[in-house]
Scaffold this motif. Sequence first.
Motif, PDB file in Angstrom:
ATOM      1  N   GLU A 135       0.874  -1.170  -0.140  1.00 24.01           N
ATOM      2  CA  GLU A 135      -0.040  -0.065   0.016  1.00 24.01           C
ATOM      3  C   GLU A 135       0.760   1.323  -0.067  1.00 24.01           C
ATOM      4  OE1 GLU A 135      -2.395  -0.927   3.411  1.00 24.01           O
ATOM      5  OE2 GLU A 135      -4.188  -1.182   2.066  1.00 24.01           O
ATOM      6  N   ARG A 146       2.186   8.205  -0.979  1.00 29.35           N
ATOM      7  CA  ARG A 146       0.896   7.850  -0.426  1.00 29.35           C
ATOM      8  C   ARG A 146       1.133   6.415   0.059  1.00 29.35           C
ATOM      9  NH1 ARG A 146      -3.653  10.395  -2.215  1.00 29.35           N
ATOM     10  NH2 ARG A 146      -3.433  12.165  -3.654  1.00 29.35           N
ATOM     11  N   GLY A 149      -3.481   4.765   0.238  1.00 26.26           N
ATOM     12  CA  GLY A 149      -4.131   5.801  -0.273  1.00 26.26           C
ATOM     13  C   GLY A 149      -4.326   7.302   0.305  1.00 26.26           C
ATOM     14  N   ARG A 150      -3.758   7.389   1.310  1.00 33.76           N
ATOM     15  CA  ARG A 150      -3.725   8.911   1.942  1.00 33.76           C
ATOM     16  C   ARG A 150      -2.308   9.368   1.522  1.00 33.76           C
ATOM     17  NH1 ARG A 150      -0.155   8.426   6.286  1.00 33.76           N
ATOM     18  NH2 ARG A 150       0.210   6.503   7.260  1.00 33.76           N
ATOM     19  N   PRO A 151      -2.428  10.816   1.387  1.00 32.61           N
ATOM     20  CA  PRO A 151      -1.095  11.325   1.039  1.00 32.61           C
ATOM     21  C   PRO A 151      -0.044  11.583   2.505  1.00 32.61           C
ATOM     22  CG  PRO A 151      -2.695  13.088   1.114  1.00 32.61           C
ATOM     23  CD  PRO A 151      -3.425  11.715   1.159  1.00 32.61           C
ATOM     24  N   VAL A 152       1.206  11.379   2.200  1.00 28.28           N
ATOM     25  CA  VAL A 152       2.042  11.555   3.228  1.00 28.28           C
ATOM     26  C   VAL A 152       3.125  12.644   3.086  1.00 28.28           C
ATOM     27  CG1 VAL A 152       4.048  10.363   4.378  1.00 28.28           C
ATOM     28  CG2 VAL A 152       2.026   9.029   3.742  1.00 28.28           C
ATOM     29  N   LYS A 204       5.522   7.621   9.522  1.00 33.16           N
ATOM     30  CA  LYS A 204       4.515   8.076   8.568  1.00 33.16           C
ATOM     31  C   LYS A 204       4.161   7.050   7.455  1.00 33.16           C
ATOM     32  CE  LYS A 204       6.623  12.766   8.314  1.00 33.16           C
ATOM     33  NZ  LYS A 204       7.426  13.692   7.886  1.00 33.16           N
TER      34      LYS A 204
END
Length: 237
Positions: A135, A146, A149-152, A204
């Motif tokens: 992922e 990402r 799916g979430r931006p880092v 993160k």
Amino acid sequence: MRAHILVAEDDRKQADLIRRYLEREGYEATVVHDGRVALDHARRRAPDLLLLDLMLPHLDGLGVCRALRPEDDIPIIMLTARAAEDDVLLGLAAGADDYLTKPYRPRELVARVTAALRRAARSSRAEPERYRVGELLVDLARHEVRAAGRPVNTTPAEFTILACLAASPGRAFTRELLLERLGGFDRDVTGRTIDMHVLNLRRKVEPVPTRPRYLLTVFGVGYKLAEPPEGATDSAS
């Protein structure tokens, strides 16, 4: 077309054994016994991979590696009878992608060659450069990361480290090599600084930072990004 492997090994019996095993697996193998000859041959006809003995006459493996690496990004596997950590680090710092200590099994050597060629082929196909491991997605072209799916959000130094690892998934990078990439950020960076950046990145991007899946420690060497499964490196949006 068969992959061309340049074998630089001064032990003629050992070199012939390596050649026979490589040819048995379908590779084209050229054997040289001298460091200067190896460097000249690599410059005249760039091989797909270089098997490089550390102890060569006239120009040792480290010298060949240091001279060739700024000119070409071909995979280099260092062969050495020196198993000490410092010697391994020297080889990796000079630009080797992998190392194998003597005595080794010829089948293991061939397996390392196959893996290194696979990594090189995967890297060359990635345009624009996007690397997905599970992922975790690292988009070098867009300067984005990402996780699930979430931006880092990463600092410039953190992204530089992650981009370096992502460009060659599976390759072990020494702290010294990563420090070179960070030279433009802070002249006072140390190996400990690299460790702290990796620790922050794990917090993160890793599902469980204390049990990393992506940013892996190579004990006694440094860090690497886990290799994606076959076909997982992509350039699709």
